[in-house]
Design an enzyme around this catalytic site. Structure first.
Site, PDB file in Angstrom:
ATOM      1  N   GLU A  17       0.799  -1.216   0.000  1.00 29.53           N
ATOM      2  CA  GLU A  17       0.000   0.000   0.000  1.00 29.53           C
ATOM      3  C   GLU A  17       0.841   1.280   0.000  1.00 29.53           C
ATOM      4  O   GLU A  17       0.424   2.293  -0.573  1.00 29.53           O
ATOM      5  CB  GLU A  17      -0.940   0.019   1.214  1.00 29.53           C
ATOM      6  CG  GLU A  17      -0.223  -0.040   2.555  1.00 29.53           C
ATOM      7  CD  GLU A  17      -1.187   0.024   3.732  1.00 29.53           C
ATOM      8  OE1 GLU A  17      -1.875   1.035   3.859  1.00 29.53           O
ATOM      9  OE2 GLU A  17      -1.249  -0.946   4.491  1.00 29.53           O
TER      10      GLU A  17
ATOM     11  N   ALA B  39       3.241  -6.339 -14.332  1.00 31.27           N
ATOM     12  CA  ALA B  39       4.591  -6.058 -13.829  1.00 31.27           C
ATOM     13  C   ALA B  39       4.819  -6.624 -12.436  1.00 31.27           C
ATOM     14  O   ALA B  39       5.914  -6.491 -11.893  1.00 31.27           O
ATOM     15  CB  ALA B  39       4.830  -4.545 -13.819  1.00 31.27           C
TER      16      ALA B  39
ATOM     17  N   LYS C   3      11.634 -10.546  -8.060  1.00 36.78           N
ATOM     18  CA  LYS C   3      12.695 -10.434  -9.063  1.00 36.78           C
ATOM     19  C   LYS C   3      14.107 -10.632  -8.520  1.00 36.78           C
ATOM     20  O   LYS C   3      15.059 -10.703  -9.292  1.00 36.78           O
ATOM     21  CB  LYS C   3      12.610  -9.059  -9.733  1.00 36.78           C
ATOM     22  CG  LYS C   3      12.832  -7.895  -8.784  1.00 36.78           C
ATOM     23  CD  LYS C   3      12.701  -6.561  -9.505  1.00 36.78           C
ATOM     24  CE  LYS C   3      12.965  -5.401  -8.551  1.00 36.78           C
ATOM     25  NZ  LYS C   3      12.872  -4.109  -9.229  1.00 36.78           N
TER      26      LYS C   3
ATOM     27  N   ILE D  37       5.674  -8.395 -18.466  1.00 31.80           N
ATOM     28  CA  ILE D  37       7.034  -7.885 -18.293  1.00 31.80           C
ATOM     29  C   ILE D  37       7.950  -9.058 -17.973  1.00 31.80           C
ATOM     30  O   ILE D  37       7.794  -9.716 -16.943  1.00 31.80           O
ATOM     31  CB  ILE D  37       7.115  -6.846 -17.154  1.00 31.80           C
ATOM     32  CG1 ILE D  37       6.078  -5.739 -17.351  1.00 31.80           C
ATOM     33  CG2 ILE D  37       8.530  -6.268 -17.058  1.00 31.80           C
ATOM     34  CD1 ILE D  37       6.208  -4.974 -18.631  1.00 31.80           C
TER      35      ILE D  37
ATOM     36  N   LYS E 124      16.939 -12.624 -17.724  1.00 27.67           N
ATOM     37  CA  LYS E 124      17.270 -13.799 -16.911  1.00 27.67           C
ATOM     38  C   LYS E 124      16.409 -15.007 -17.258  1.00 27.67           C
ATOM     39  O   LYS E 124      16.648 -16.116 -16.784  1.00 27.67           O
ATOM     40  CB  LYS E 124      17.150 -13.448 -15.425  1.00 27.67           C
ATOM     41  CG  LYS E 124      18.194 -12.439 -14.962  1.00 27.67           C
ATOM     42  CD  LYS E 124      17.993 -12.006 -13.543  1.00 27.67           C
ATOM     43  CE  LYS E 124      19.078 -11.020 -13.120  1.00 27.67           C
ATOM     44  NZ  LYS E 124      19.081  -9.772 -13.919  1.00 27.67           N
TER      45      LYS E 124
ATOM     46  N   LYS F 132      10.166 -16.883 -14.718  1.00 26.44           N
ATOM     47  CA  LYS F 132       9.803 -15.877 -15.723  1.00 26.44           C
ATOM     48  C   LYS F 132       9.768 -16.503 -17.127  1.00 26.44           C
ATOM     49  O   LYS F 132       8.958 -16.109 -17.970  1.00 26.44           O
ATOM     50  CB  LYS F 132      10.791 -14.701 -15.677  1.00 26.44           C
ATOM     51  CG  LYS F 132      10.778 -13.915 -14.370  1.00 26.44           C
ATOM     52  CD  LYS F 132       9.453 -13.217 -14.112  1.00 26.44           C
ATOM     53  CE  LYS F 132       9.334 -11.924 -14.879  1.00 26.44           C
ATOM     54  NZ  LYS F 132       8.093 -11.190 -14.524  1.00 26.44           N
TER      55      LYS F 132
ATOM     56  N   VAL G  60      17.392  -2.577 -14.757  1.00 26.38           N
ATOM     57  CA  VAL G  60      16.915  -1.207 -14.860  1.00 26.38           C
ATOM     58  C   VAL G  60      17.643  -0.352 -13.838  1.00 26.38           C
ATOM     59  O   VAL G  60      17.612  -0.619 -12.639  1.00 26.38           O
ATOM     60  CB  VAL G  60      15.387  -1.141 -14.639  1.00 26.38           C
ATOM     61  CG1 VAL G  60      14.907   0.294 -14.713  1.00 26.38           C
ATOM     62  CG2 VAL G  60      14.677  -1.989 -15.684  1.00 26.38           C
TER      63      VAL G  60
ATOM     64  N   GLY H 180      18.521   2.190 -11.190  1.00 25.09           N
ATOM     65  CA  GLY H 180      17.781   2.921 -10.168  1.00 25.09           C
ATOM     66  C   GLY H 180      16.525   2.247  -9.678  1.00 25.09           C
ATOM     67  O   GLY H 180      15.824   2.783  -8.824  1.00 25.09           O
TER      68      GLY H 180
ATOM     69  N   VAL I 210      21.642  -2.424  -8.375  1.00 27.93           N
ATOM     70  CA  VAL I 210      22.981  -2.300  -7.815  1.00 27.93           C
ATOM     71  C   VAL I 210      23.372  -0.843  -7.546  1.00 27.93           C
ATOM     72  O   VAL I 210      24.126  -0.561  -6.615  1.00 27.93           O
ATOM     73  CB  VAL I 210      23.998  -2.989  -8.761  1.00 27.93           C
ATOM     74  CG1 VAL I 210      24.196  -2.199 -10.044  1.00 27.93           C
ATOM     75  CG2 VAL I 210      25.323  -3.197  -8.058  1.00 27.93           C
TER      76      VAL I 210
END
Length: 612
Positions: free
Chosen positions: A319, A366, A370, A408, A412, A424, A450, A452, A457
């Site tokens: 939330e 999405a 992950k 999405i 990997k 996935k 992606v 940020g 990392v």
């Protein structure tokens, strides 16, 4: 208020002096009686008229320690108009109040009075700024940071002005850099252009530069990247001004200056979207984004909002993230019709109720776990969320007549060596199987890491640098494909517009980047010396982690599309019976041993090979 009264009194004294001294100068310091009488009649109107125009031009409302060319022009306009009115008024005084008809100030008096008034009234105001700056310099206990500015155009001039008038800043501008050789040696607001970009390294060393600000907001990404690559090899901390459109849209302030990010170093040109095709399937449609509060999901929502959907449904189990996104969209898109739905994709009944109530026409899926090491240790959660959760959303989309479903995916999923990638990959198999039996167009979009995003990392490296290091890297040779969050979201939406059903779209991620190089760049860009201030430590590959990510499936050739950053893997034949049977087996294995789960995933995903 007291300062305003003092300034008015000072102006009155200076005006009387200016007018009297102008008369003395023009008449060789011998003022006849008639002119002296005329002076006495004129001086009060001169004061009243000038103070009136000073008020009109806000000369008593300005903060003079920040005085600039605009304030100087206001003084000139005020004095000039005052003199015109005084000159006209002098004719009426001459005929009505004097016995001698033709006595008026010579025109030279008005010219001298104008010059003296501008110099004296303007000078007193600008002295306030000079004294203020001088006092700050004199009493500042801080050692000034030696600053080099890259760029010698309008943005640099704006930056210099801001630095000079902001007493809280502590910069000493040692020079400017510009590739226009004709500017070298010239001054901009007192700062000298000391060389071109080829000179940056030795100038930083010679002038002991501590900080660099990149002040070329109109430069394209390639030019900025080349300059940043030069600067990162100095010992100076690197910052940048915002883009030109950010400066136009909001008043520039020194607070807009930010640290240079890895995104600036690796960024590519802005993605070009075919808005007409996107409009066809987004505009005036009900759009559902699962995982809408996450990094990719929230950016998808931001991008979708630009295309005026009929309703945007933001579904997330967390939330706090969803609430933050809701507040942001309320502010940026006040007219957007949206709903925030707190729900889990694992809850099949809840999902059916949502689909039945809102009837989404397009679904962007999405929501997923992950993190590779976490899923290696918790395979049941990867199966529950990534496989069974996705199945629930895919099945609801089929049952409730969704027109387009966009999954999405990730690089990997290509020849996976970990449970996250394998789950996935099964999702890709699943959407192709459903596409073969459903009127819904099911597609997947596959891309790499992606920049940020939550858990990526870069934020980890920044935290480690902020704590003084060390920065941890798993292996000196490990590399990854990277993309910015907005770029990934935009290309996902664009791929959805191209979809006909069953395809796996692969986004062009550019060249892979070594993680250790990212770490080194981030240390340098933060103004630290590698292995002196902050060290890098190698911790070893984590469970399920590859040295090199593969973006494409080896056995399948990709076809280019109308968009130069999107490729497509043609639909493969996957049986819906295989998927349905597999889902039952996945549900059954959840209560068993971890090893049983890994073996079942290996059986269902032929390209999955566990690492020893």
């Amino acid at each position: 208020m007291k300062k305003d009264k003092k300034l008015i009194i000072l102006d009155i004294v200076l005006l009387v002096f200016s007018l009297y001294f102008a008369l003395l100068l023009r008449l060789d310091f011998k003022i006849p009686t008639a002119y002296m009488e005329f002076f006495k009649l004129t001086v009060i109107p001169v004061i009243i008229i000038t103070l009136f125009f000073n008020k009109i031009f806000n000369l008593y409302n300005s903060i003079w320690k920040y005085a600039s060319i605009e304030e100087l022009m206001s003084i000139i306009y005020s004095i000039s108009l005052s003199n015109v009115v005084i000159l006209i008024y002098s004719y009426f005084i001459n005929y009505k109040l004097l016995e001698t008809k033709y006595i008026r100030f010579p025109y030279g008096v008005h010219i001298i009075f104008w010059i003296l008034s501008v110099v004296l009234l303007g000078g007193t105001r600008f002295i306030a700024r000079i004294v203020q700056e001088g006092n700050f310099d004199k009493h500042s206990d801080k050692k000034k940071k030696r600053l080099l500015i890259i760029g010698a155009g309008d943005a640099a001039a704006l930056l210099i002005k801001e630095i000079k008038r902001n007493i809280n800043l502590n910069y000493e501008i040692v020079g400017l850099i510009d590739d226009d050789k004709s500017k070298v040696g010239k001054l901009i607001s007192g700062a000298k252009v000391v060389g071109t970009r080829e000179d940056i390294a030795h100038i930083c060393d010679e002038l002991r530069v501590e900080e660099i600000i990149l002040a070329i907001p109109s430069a394209d990404v390639d030019i900025k990247r080349k300059i940043i690559n030069i600067c990162k090899n100095t010992n100076a901390k690197l910052k940048t001004m915002p883009g030109i459109y950010e400066i136009i849209d909001s008043e520039f302030s020194i607070n807009n200056i930010r640290d240079v990010n890895i995104e600036d170093l690796l960024g590519r040109e802005e993605v070009r979207l075919n808005n007409e095709n996107i409009n066809k399937y987004i505009k005036d449609k009900v759009i559902l984004v699962t995982g809408g509060g996450g990094s990719i999901g929230s950016e998808l929502c931001r991008q979708i909002a630009k295309f005026n959907p009929k309703e945007l449904l933001i579904l997330d189990i967390y939330e706090n993230n969803a609430y933050d996104l809701q507040m942001e969209l309320n502010y940026n898109y006040p007219n957007l019709n949206k709903k925030v739905i707190i729900a889990s994709i694992r809850d099949d009944k809840r999902l059916k109720d949502i689909f039945d109530m809102y009837r989404p026409e397009v679904v962007f899926h999405a929501a997923a776990h992950k993190h590779v090491p976490l899923m290696e240790n918790n395979p049941s959660e990867a199966i529950k969320n990534n496989i069974i959760g996705t199945y629930n959303v895919v099945k609801c989309s089929h049952l409730y007549g969704v027109k387009k479903f966009v999954q999405i995916s990730t690089d990997k999923a290509v020849n996976p060596t970990n449970i996250m990638g394998a789950t996935k990959r099964f999702c890709e198999i699943m959407i192709q199987a459903f596409d073969s039996i459903s009127s819904t167009e099911y597609v997947a979009v596959r891309f790499g890491n992606v920049l940020g995003s939550n858990g990526s990392v870069i934020p980890l490296f920044k935290k480690q640098i902020a704590h003084g290091g060390p920065v941890t890297v798993t292996h000196p040779e490990i590399n990854r494909y990277f993309m910015t969050i907005p770029e990934a979201a935009q290309l996902v939406i664009q791929a959805g517009a191209m979809a006909h059903g069953g395809e796996i779209f692969v986004l062009d991620m550019g060249e892979p980047v070594k993680i250790v190089d990212l770490a080194k760049d981030l240390i340098r860009l933060s103004g630290y010396q590698l292995d002196v201030d902050i060290k890098i430590e190698y911790t070893g590959l984590r469970p399920g982690e590859k040295l090199y990510e593969e973006l494409l499936m080896d056995e399948v050739a990709l076809t280019s599309t109308e968009h130069d950053k999107i490729y497509v893997e043609k639909p493969a034949d996957n049986s819906i019976d295989f998927v349905e049977k597999s889902i039952l087996e996945f549900k059954e294995v959840l209560g068993k041993d971890k090893e049983d789960m890994f073996k079942l995933v290996e059986k269902k995903v032929p390209t999955y090979h566990r690492k020893d």
